[in-house]
Design a protein around this motif. Structure first.
Motif, PDB file in Angstrom:
ATOM      1  N   PRO A   1       0.817  -1.215   0.000  1.00  0.00           N
ATOM      2  CA  PRO A   1       0.000   0.000   0.000  1.00  0.00           C
ATOM      3  C   PRO A   1       0.852   1.267   0.000  1.00  0.00           C
ATOM      4  O   PRO A   1       2.040   1.255   0.360  1.00  0.00           O
ATOM      5  CB  PRO A   1      -0.790  -0.109   1.310  1.00  0.00           C
ATOM      6  CG  PRO A   1      -0.654  -1.533   1.743  1.00  0.00           C
ATOM      7  CD  PRO A   1       0.672  -1.990   1.233  1.00  0.00           C
ATOM      8  N   GLY A   2       0.223   2.369  -0.384  1.00  0.00           N
ATOM      9  CA  GLY A   2       0.885   3.668  -0.355  1.00  0.00           C
ATOM     10  C   GLY A   2       0.784   4.297   1.022  1.00  0.00           C
ATOM     11  O   GLY A   2       0.337   3.677   1.990  1.00  0.00           O
ATOM     12  N   ARG A   3       1.159   5.549   1.105  1.00  0.00           N
ATOM     13  CA  ARG A   3       1.144   6.248   2.396  1.00  0.00           C
ATOM     14  C   ARG A   3      -0.288   6.495   2.847  1.00  0.00           C
ATOM     15  O   ARG A   3      -1.227   6.554   2.032  1.00  0.00           O
ATOM     16  CB  ARG A   3       1.898   7.571   2.287  1.00  0.00           C
ATOM     17  CG  ARG A   3       1.177   8.638   1.473  1.00  0.00           C
ATOM     18  CD  ARG A   3       2.001   9.924   1.379  1.00  0.00           C
ATOM     19  NE  ARG A   3       1.223  10.969   0.707  1.00  0.00           N
ATOM     20  CZ  ARG A   3       0.453  11.845   1.327  1.00  0.00           C
ATOM     21  NH1 ARG A   3       0.336  11.793   2.644  1.00  0.00           N
ATOM     22  NH2 ARG A   3      -0.211  12.772   0.642  1.00  0.00           N
ATOM     23  N   VAL A   4      -0.458   6.662   4.133  1.00  0.00           N
ATOM     24  CA  VAL A   4      -1.768   6.959   4.696  1.00  0.00           C
ATOM     25  C   VAL A   4      -2.104   8.421   4.409  1.00  0.00           C
ATOM     26  O   VAL A   4      -1.286   9.317   4.632  1.00  0.00           O
ATOM     27  CB  VAL A   4      -1.792   6.697   6.217  1.00  0.00           C
ATOM     28  CG1 VAL A   4      -3.136   7.100   6.815  1.00  0.00           C
ATOM     29  CG2 VAL A   4      -1.495   5.227   6.500  1.00  0.00           C
ATOM     30  N   ASP A   5      -3.301   8.677   3.886  1.00  0.00           N
ATOM     31  CA  ASP A   5      -3.728  10.031   3.529  1.00  0.00           C
ATOM     32  C   ASP A   5      -4.124  10.814   4.784  1.00  0.00           C
ATOM     33  O   ASP A   5      -5.119  10.477   5.437  1.00  0.00           O
ATOM     34  CB  ASP A   5      -4.920   9.943   2.562  1.00  0.00           C
ATOM     35  CG  ASP A   5      -5.417  11.313   2.107  1.00  0.00           C
ATOM     36  OD1 ASP A   5      -4.805  12.332   2.487  1.00  0.00           O
ATOM     37  OD2 ASP A   5      -6.431  11.352   1.370  1.00  0.00           O
TER      38      ASP A   5
END
Length: 311
Positions: free
Chosen positions: A85-89
């Motif tokens: 997953p990408g970074r937490v928004d």
């Protein structure tokens, strides 16, 4: 080496009439879809290909999926994509609160992908979303559907329970025997323990869990899961038909009839659940607001009855 490309593929079971739904085309559906895009929010409705999306989105009821759209697990039943997953928004909590405000939601369901890559498993983002909702729409009741926070469960439960969601949901998904093939990244008794810990931490929080039928489970195995849930003091049980998202996922072993679902529901109610939803199209957040109101009323009635007995 054998060439398997020409091997006949197994034929997918044809859906019976009771499980078929119309493709969503309504204006309300389109408006909800656009709002999600405008707020950069993901929904489990879309990612998991829920059959009830047309009905729910027509009413502007959507289950928000936080922490991105990519899961660190690869369960055999789930259509959410797997990967890193990408970074937490950081803006996600405010966007969820804005959604609730714009749609006037009385009850909202928040779920997430598994985030085994995060030190807290994503627990802090759940807390931030709950706090943002309380600040923006204090009358909205909040239901969360969390992962199992593998290896971080106790700290995650303590933190989230302190934020006091109205309903804490975590799905067992299937019977213990099928975990190695259907839910290999999880442990049945760890999931039960999670919900038990929530109740121990704050008995006023409603707990909820669900299972899918049609994966090859036996009737007595389903009854045992009900008993295990009641031992963990789970308030609300949901049961729905498993549907194979793609040919790569676990096959449907059986389409369970509406009559069988009704029978399972009657048994579950007899075992003492405050609320039971058991139909082929039942999903964790399907009619969640109405079910929450009924569950709260059932608890109040039960408490009143107990008080009367003590007099």
């Amino acid at each position: 080496m054998n060439d398997l490309s020409s091997a006949p593929k197994p034929e997918r079971k044809r859906k019976p009439d009771w499980i078929r739904v119309k493709a969503p085309t309504s204006r309300g559906y389109g408006e909800t879809r656009q709002l999600m895009r405008d707020l950069s929010l993901n929904t489990v409705c879309e990612e998991a290909a829920c059959p009830n999306i047309g009905e729910c989105w027509e009413k502007k009821h959507a289950t928000v999926m936080i922490l991105g759209d990519t899961c660190t697990r690869a369960c055999a039943f789930c259509n959410v994509k797997t990967g890193m997953p990408g970074r937490v928004d950081p803006a996600e909590p405010e966007h969820v609160a804005e959604l609730a405000l714009k749609t006037g939601l009385e009850h909202i369901v928040i779920t997430s992908v598994d985030r085994d890559d995060l030190p807290d498993g994503g627990a802090n983002q759940f807390i931030k979303v709950i706090e943002a909702l309380r600040a923006a729409t204090p009358k909205t009741t909040i239901e969360i559907l969390t992962p199992d926070f593998r290896g971080k469960m106790r700290a995650a439960i303590e933190a989230i329970a302190t934020a006091r969601p109205d309903v804490f949901n975590h799905n067992l998904e299937t019977v213990p025997r099928l975990y190695p093939t259907i839910r290999p990244g999880a442990r049945y008794y760890a999931s039960l323990r999670l919900l038990e810990e929530v109740k121990a931490h704050d008995p006023s929080i409603f707990t909820k869990s669900g299972i899918m039928l049609g994966l090859g489970e036996a009737r007595l195995e389903v009854h045992q899961v009900m008993d295990d849930m009641r031992c963990a003091d789970i308030d609300f049980l949901t049961m729905g038909q498993y549907l194979q998202p793609t040919p790569k996922h676990a096959e449907v072993a059986e389409f369970v009839t509406p009559q069988a679902f009704k029978s399972y529901g009657a048994i579950a109610r007899a075992k003492g659940f405050l609320q039971v939803a058991s139909t082929p199209l039942t999903r964790s957040s399907y009619h969640a607001g109405d079910d929450f109101a009924e569950m709260r009323a059932a608890r109040e009635a039960r408490l009143a009855k107990e008080q009367k007995k003590k007099r």
